[in-house]
Motif scaffolding. Structure first.
Motif, PDB file in Angstrom:
ATOM      1  N   LEU A   1       0.844  -1.198   0.000  1.00  0.00           N
ATOM      2  CA  LEU A   1       0.000   0.000   0.000  1.00  0.00           C
ATOM      3  C   LEU A   1       0.875   1.242   0.000  1.00  0.00           C
ATOM      4  N   HIS A   2       0.216   2.396  -0.141  1.00  0.00           N
ATOM      5  CA  HIS A   2       0.972   3.635  -0.011  1.00  0.00           C
ATOM      6  C   HIS A   2       0.366   4.475   1.103  1.00  0.00           C
ATOM      7  N   LEU A   3       1.197   5.339   1.674  1.00  0.00           N
ATOM      8  CA  LEU A   3       0.718   6.269   2.712  1.00  0.00           C
ATOM      9  C   LEU A   3       0.760   7.699   2.157  1.00  0.00           C
ATOM     10  N   PHE A   4       0.233   7.814   0.952  1.00  0.00           N
ATOM     11  CA  PHE A   4       0.080   9.131   0.309  1.00  0.00           C
ATOM     12  C   PHE A   4       1.426   9.747  -0.054  1.00  0.00           C
ATOM     13  N   GLU A   5       1.332  11.029  -0.425  1.00  0.00           N
ATOM     14  CA  GLU A   5       2.499  11.656  -1.044  1.00  0.00           C
ATOM     15  C   GLU A   5       3.102  12.746  -0.163  1.00  0.00           C
ATOM     16  N   ARG A   6       4.323  13.117  -0.546  1.00  0.00           N
ATOM     17  CA  ARG A   6       4.983  14.292   0.031  1.00  0.00           C
ATOM     18  C   ARG A   6       5.436  15.164  -1.126  1.00  0.00           C
ATOM     19  N   ASP A   7       5.295  16.447  -0.961  1.00  0.00           N
ATOM     20  CA  ASP A   7       5.841  17.366  -1.956  1.00  0.00           C
ATOM     21  C   ASP A   7       7.181  17.859  -1.437  1.00  0.00           C
ATOM     22  N   CYS A   8       8.233  17.555  -2.192  1.00  0.00           N
ATOM     23  CA  CYS A   8       9.596  17.944  -1.774  1.00  0.00           C
ATOM     24  C   CYS A   8      10.222  18.810  -2.852  1.00  0.00           C
ATOM     25  N   THR A   9       9.416  19.638  -3.452  1.00  0.00           N
ATOM     26  CA  THR A   9       9.861  20.426  -4.601  1.00  0.00           C
ATOM     27  C   THR A   9      10.910  21.460  -4.236  1.00  0.00           C
ATOM     28  N   VAL A  10      10.784  22.033  -3.048  1.00  0.00           N
ATOM     29  CA  VAL A  10      11.710  23.105  -2.688  1.00  0.00           C
ATOM     30  C   VAL A  10      13.050  22.504  -2.253  1.00  0.00           C
ATOM     31  N   GLN A  11      13.999  22.614  -3.157  1.00  0.00           N
ATOM     32  CA  GLN A  11      15.323  22.045  -2.923  1.00  0.00           C
ATOM     33  C   GLN A  11      16.365  23.055  -3.365  1.00  0.00           C
ATOM     34  N   ARG A  12      17.544  22.901  -2.801  1.00  0.00           N
ATOM     35  CA  ARG A  12      18.672  23.651  -3.359  1.00  0.00           C
ATOM     36  C   ARG A  12      19.836  22.695  -3.546  1.00  0.00           C
ATOM     37  N   ARG A  13      20.384  22.705  -4.726  1.00  0.00           N
ATOM     38  CA  ARG A  13      21.421  21.759  -5.129  1.00  0.00           C
ATOM     39  C   ARG A  13      21.049  20.341  -4.714  1.00  0.00           C
ATOM     40  N   HIS A  14      19.812  19.987  -4.991  1.00  0.00           N
ATOM     41  CA  HIS A  14      19.317  18.634  -4.752  1.00  0.00           C
ATOM     42  C   HIS A  14      19.267  18.261  -3.284  1.00  0.00           C
ATOM     43  N   GLN A  15      19.285  19.257  -2.410  1.00  0.00           N
ATOM     44  CA  GLN A  15      19.037  19.017  -0.990  1.00  0.00           C
ATOM     45  C   GLN A  15      17.654  19.567  -0.672  1.00  0.00           C
ATOM     46  N   LYS A  16      16.837  18.705  -0.057  1.00  0.00           N
ATOM     47  CA  LYS A  16      15.498  19.169   0.288  1.00  0.00           C
ATOM     48  C   LYS A  16      15.570  20.192   1.416  1.00  0.00           C
ATOM     49  N   VAL A  17      14.690  21.172   1.365  1.00  0.00           N
ATOM     50  CA  VAL A  17      14.736  22.255   2.347  1.00  0.00           C
ATOM     51  C   VAL A  17      13.480  22.241   3.229  1.00  0.00           C
ATOM     52  N   ILE A  18      12.304  22.298   2.556  1.00  0.00           N
ATOM     53  CA  ILE A  18      11.039  22.165   3.277  1.00  0.00           C
ATOM     54  C   ILE A  18      10.216  21.126   2.526  1.00  0.00           C
ATOM     55  N   GLU A  19       9.642  20.180   3.244  1.00  0.00           N
ATOM     56  CA  GLU A  19       8.790  19.176   2.627  1.00  0.00           C
ATOM     57  C   GLU A  19       7.399  19.283   3.241  1.00  0.00           C
ATOM     58  N   GLU A  20       6.398  18.806   2.517  1.00  0.00           N
ATOM     59  CA  GLU A  20       5.055  18.854   3.072  1.00  0.00           C
ATOM     60  C   GLU A  20       4.219  17.676   2.601  1.00  0.00           C
ATOM     61  N   ALA A  21       3.184  17.396   3.368  1.00  0.00           N
ATOM     62  CA  ALA A  21       2.218  16.369   2.998  1.00  0.00           C
ATOM     63  C   ALA A  21       0.853  16.825   3.494  1.00  0.00           C
ATOM     64  N   PRO A  22      -0.208  16.642   2.724  1.00  0.00           N
ATOM     65  CA  PRO A  22      -0.173  16.153   1.340  1.00  0.00           C
ATOM     66  C   PRO A  22       0.386  17.220   0.402  1.00  0.00           C
ATOM     67  N   ALA A  23       0.572  16.862  -0.884  1.00  0.00           N
ATOM     68  CA  ALA A  23       1.025  17.835  -1.869  1.00  0.00           C
ATOM     69  C   ALA A  23      -0.088  18.851  -2.086  1.00  0.00           C
ATOM     70  N   PRO A  24       0.249  20.139  -2.166  1.00  0.00           N
ATOM     71  CA  PRO A  24      -0.797  21.144  -2.407  1.00  0.00           C
ATOM     72  C   PRO A  24      -1.258  21.117  -3.867  1.00  0.00           C
ATOM     73  N   ASN A  25      -2.454  21.603  -4.103  1.00  0.00           N
ATOM     74  CA  ASN A  25      -3.020  21.621  -5.469  1.00  0.00           C
ATOM     75  C   ASN A  25      -2.901  20.250  -6.130  1.00  0.00           C
ATOM     76  N   PHE A  26      -3.388  19.261  -5.445  1.00  0.00           N
ATOM     77  CA  PHE A  26      -3.187  17.888  -5.886  1.00  0.00           C
ATOM     78  C   PHE A  26      -4.532  17.179  -5.741  1.00  0.00           C
ATOM     79  N   SER A  27      -5.125  16.766  -6.833  1.00  0.00           N
ATOM     80  CA  SER A  27      -6.482  16.217  -6.761  1.00  0.00           C
ATOM     81  C   SER A  27      -6.490  14.774  -6.250  1.00  0.00           C
ATOM     82  N   ALA A  28      -7.627  14.374  -5.705  1.00  0.00           N
ATOM     83  CA  ALA A  28      -7.787  13.006  -5.207  1.00  0.00           C
ATOM     84  C   ALA A  28      -7.598  12.001  -6.349  1.00  0.00           C
ATOM     85  N   GLN A  29      -8.006  12.445  -7.537  1.00  0.00           N
ATOM     86  CA  GLN A  29      -7.891  11.589  -8.716  1.00  0.00           C
ATOM     87  C   GLN A  29      -6.420  11.316  -9.061  1.00  0.00           C
TER      88      GLN A  29
END
Ligand code: MV4
Length: 662
Positions: free
Chosen positions: A222-250
């Motif tokens: 199973l999955h436990l939903f998603e995380r949005d880790c878009t905000v990165q600098r030089r491929h290091q994550k800075v702030i992560e969040e769950a669930p992803a914003p603007n993300f439809s159930a579909q």
């Protein structure tokens, strides 16, 4: 369930795993390097084994030492945490060979995800969408170039053995292709010893959305939903969040299904993360799969109410997943900010050193801090310079973001530079609040994000002055020796303060009848009163009651206000026993450091406030200044020399004291 496990890691993740093990009644064994002898993870564990010198290549990365520690202590299983040996198939094999359970996926699953091209082939077969591109058998330059020409530019070259963005190159036209390929290959060869490349269509502004997956040994996945880790600098994550914003159930259902298919395609077991690129148009593509528990797993725990380390232990012990997909619901919104010992305003240079003061936000069910250090610890240059993770939860994204900013404001770190004020600026940015996220976020908003917050002297000066006044009266502090105080007239004193390396002269009038002071500084006048208790200054400034934290720092003090850290001190503090104004004064070095410049020599005449010697420590410069007019008797150090804190730098004769007294 196991009755004893070994944690092959250090820092916050070792502490994190130990906490869950304790709650489940599982005994824990820590391992530690020389640098970690007194670390928190060692104190929390039931037992601990020393495994060598500070360098991780001689301790945390040495498979034989970890296995020996487990065998010696009778641990049944090993939790690798993240980093170090967590995705090392040889280590998992060594566990297996010694009848120890590796708390992680089966060995073939680790190996399958170790090669980018092999991973893509498996995922393609499993019907997991891939970025259009070529990752086939023949990585010859001509084949790659043909593939690029066919799909059209821009394209992205990636090293097959790569990771962390190394060996990755954008190519914007056919004309650039050969040069970029050569450069990428050189980088890949030096980083990974393998210069095979693949080529993909380059998505110019995607988001990084990853799914937490879990599988047991009974065929449940199973999955436990998603995380949005878009905000990165030089491929290091800075702030992560769950669930992803603007993300439809579909979309969640479609990507979640793809993530579970990805895990099943490699007969996965345990905790894993399937990373996707999510394009502006809603199409998503498999990027890679991480076969470990990730740093940002707490945001998933916050929105699902599950303990993922508990799940890992259950699965590794052969039990079933503790929930079914349909049981899992997203509740609220969570953010994680990674607090690091680094200087965002100096290219994120790590700032290892002693955490002199560390006051953290108050934690509760919705504010969580995962850390492996306490005040007084060193952030060691040998390891990842993370100080802690801050994880907050609230019903909505907007409320959680508010809570994140508030908690960041309560983070008080002195002694070393941290990224807290940068995180606070980022979390307060309108574009972040509006979730206008893509992988170029930090670059796009660099002008806003890297602007060092300026100090509002109107707010800071009366607070700093009051603190120094209150401190001065404590008999057994170094303050008794300081003679910056002069009696100008009855009840009025003068004090030179240094705030972020700028000097201010404050005139202070004590009003005994009201236990308050009138302070004139920088053309402003303030009525202040207050007290300093347990690191907190409780001040009333012109009728405004405020509480701010002030902690001792490496040199002087740190004031924490509005997410900023302000360094201050009494200026010219280190001229020792200069009580008798006509005798020689001795200037002692306020810290270990280097003499950057000597501006005077024996016989030099100086005026009050002249800089005499400039010292540097922890990349900060400190001027040693003349407390009054006078004459230099002797200088004991030259430019470039190293000085131990407390050593005498020079002697000085003050001019007559006649101007000191009315
Ligand atoms: C990409 C991409 C755009 N198009 N692939 C960065 C690290 C590595 N794991 C893959 N990465 C990317 N691959 C295609 N075809 C953009 C990135 C990328 C990125 C991805 C996720 C989070 C931050 C990023 C920052 C820069 C580039």
């Amino acid at each position: 369930m196991f009755n004893k496990i070994l944690i092959a890691n250090r820092g916050e993740i070792a502490c994190r795993v130990i906490n869950t093990a304790k709650r489940l009644g599982v005994k824990t064994v820590a391992v530690y390097s020389e640098a970690d002898r007194n670390s928190l993870h060692v104190k929390l564990a039931d037992e601990a084994i020393h495994i060598g010198p500070a360098a991780s290549s001689e301790s945390y990365l040495v498979i034989e030492k970890i296995i020996a520690a487990a065998l010696k202590t009778g641990a049944q299983a090993i939790h690798p945490g993240y980093g170090f040996l967590s995705e090392n198939a040889k280590f998992a094999q060594a566990c297996h060979d010694n009848k120890l359970v590796f708390i992680g996926p089966p060995i073939p699953a680790i190996k399958a995800m170790g090669s980018k091209s092999a991973a893509k082939t498996i995922m393609e077969k499993a019907g997991v969408p891939l970025v259009p591109g070529y990752h086939g058998e023949d990585p010859s330059p001509q084949i790659l170039k043909n593939a690029a020409n066919d799909m059209g530019y821009p394209v992205l070259l990636k090293a097959i053995a790569g990771g962390g963005g190394k060996g990755m190159r954008q190519v914007w036209s056919e004309a650039e292709f050969d040069n970029e390929l050569d450069a990428a290959k050189r980088e890949a060869l030096s980083s990974f010893g393998n210069d095979d490349m693949l080529v993909e269509k380059y998505l110019t502004a995607p988001r990084h959305v990853e799914f937490q997956v879990f599988c047991d040994s009974h065929g449940n996945a199973l999955h436990l939903f998603e995380r949005d880790c878009t905000v990165q600098r030089r491929h290091q994550k800075v702030i992560e969040e769950a669930p992803a914003p603007n993300f439809s159930a579909q979309l969640r259902e479609k990507m979640g299904d793809a993530a579970v298919r990805a895990a099943q395609a490699i007969d996965y077991q345990g905790a894993g993360t399937v990373e996707f690129l999510l394009d502006q148009d809603g199409s998503f593509y498999f990027m890679e799969m991480n076969t470990r528990l990730q740093v940002e797993h707490p945001v998933t725990e916050m929105i699902t109410g599950q303990d993922l380390v508990e799940w890992q232990l259950l699965v590794a012990a052969g039990e079933r997943l503790p929930a079914k997909q349909a049981d899992l619901k997203i509740h609220g919104h969570a953010f994680e900010a990674r607090v690091y010992a680094e200087d965002p305003y100096n290219d994120f240079l790590p700032t290892a050193g002693k955490l002199i003061g560390l006051k953290l936000p108050e934690t509760n069910k919705t504010v969580r801090i995962d850390t492996g250090v306490v005040a007084g610890d060193e952030v060691s240059p040998f390891y990842d310079p993370m100080i802690s993770k801050l994880v907050v939860w609230a019903e909505t994204r907007a409320l959680a973001l508010n809570k994140l900013v508030t908690a960041l404001d309560q983070y008080n770190i002195s002694g070393i530079t941290s990224n807290v004020s940068f995180l606070r600026t980022l979390a307060s940015h309108t574009a972040f609040a509006n979730a206008e996220l893509d992988t170029g976020f930090i670059e796009k908003h660099a002008d806003d994000l890297f602007q060092k917050p300026t100090i509002d002297s109107y707010v800071v000066l009366p607070l700093v002055s009051l603190f120094l006044i209150l401190n001065k009266s404590k008999a057994d502090t170094p303050w008794t020796k300081i003679n910056t105080w002069r009696l100008n007239q009855s009840n009025t004193q003068r004090l030179t303060l240094s705030i972020d390396q700028q000097d201010y002269i404050a005139e202070i009038e004590h009003k005994p009848s009201t236990q308050s002071y009138r302070i004139n500084v920088d053309d402003n006048s303030y009525d202040v009163a207050g007290r300093y208790v347990d690191g907190e200054l409780q001040a009333t400034v012109n009728g405004h009651n405020q509480r701010v934290t002030i902690l001792k720092s490496l040199v002087g003090y740190s004031l924490f206000i509005d997410g900023q850290t302000i360094a201050f001190d009494i200026a010219q503090r280190d001229y020792g026993d200069a009580q008798d104004a006509t005798s020689n004064s001795h200037f002692n070095a306020p810290m270990n450091g280097t003499v950057v410049d000597v501006l005077v020599e024996a016989g030099s005449r100086v005026k009050e406030g002249d800089s005499l010697i400039i010292m540097e420590a922890m990349k900060m410069q400190h001027a040693i200044k003349a407390p009054s007019g006078g004459c230099i008797v002797d200088v004991f150090y030259a430019k470039g020399e190293l000085v131990d804190g407390g050593s005498e730098l020079l002697t000085f004769t003050t001019d007559t004291a006649s101007d000191e007294k009315p």
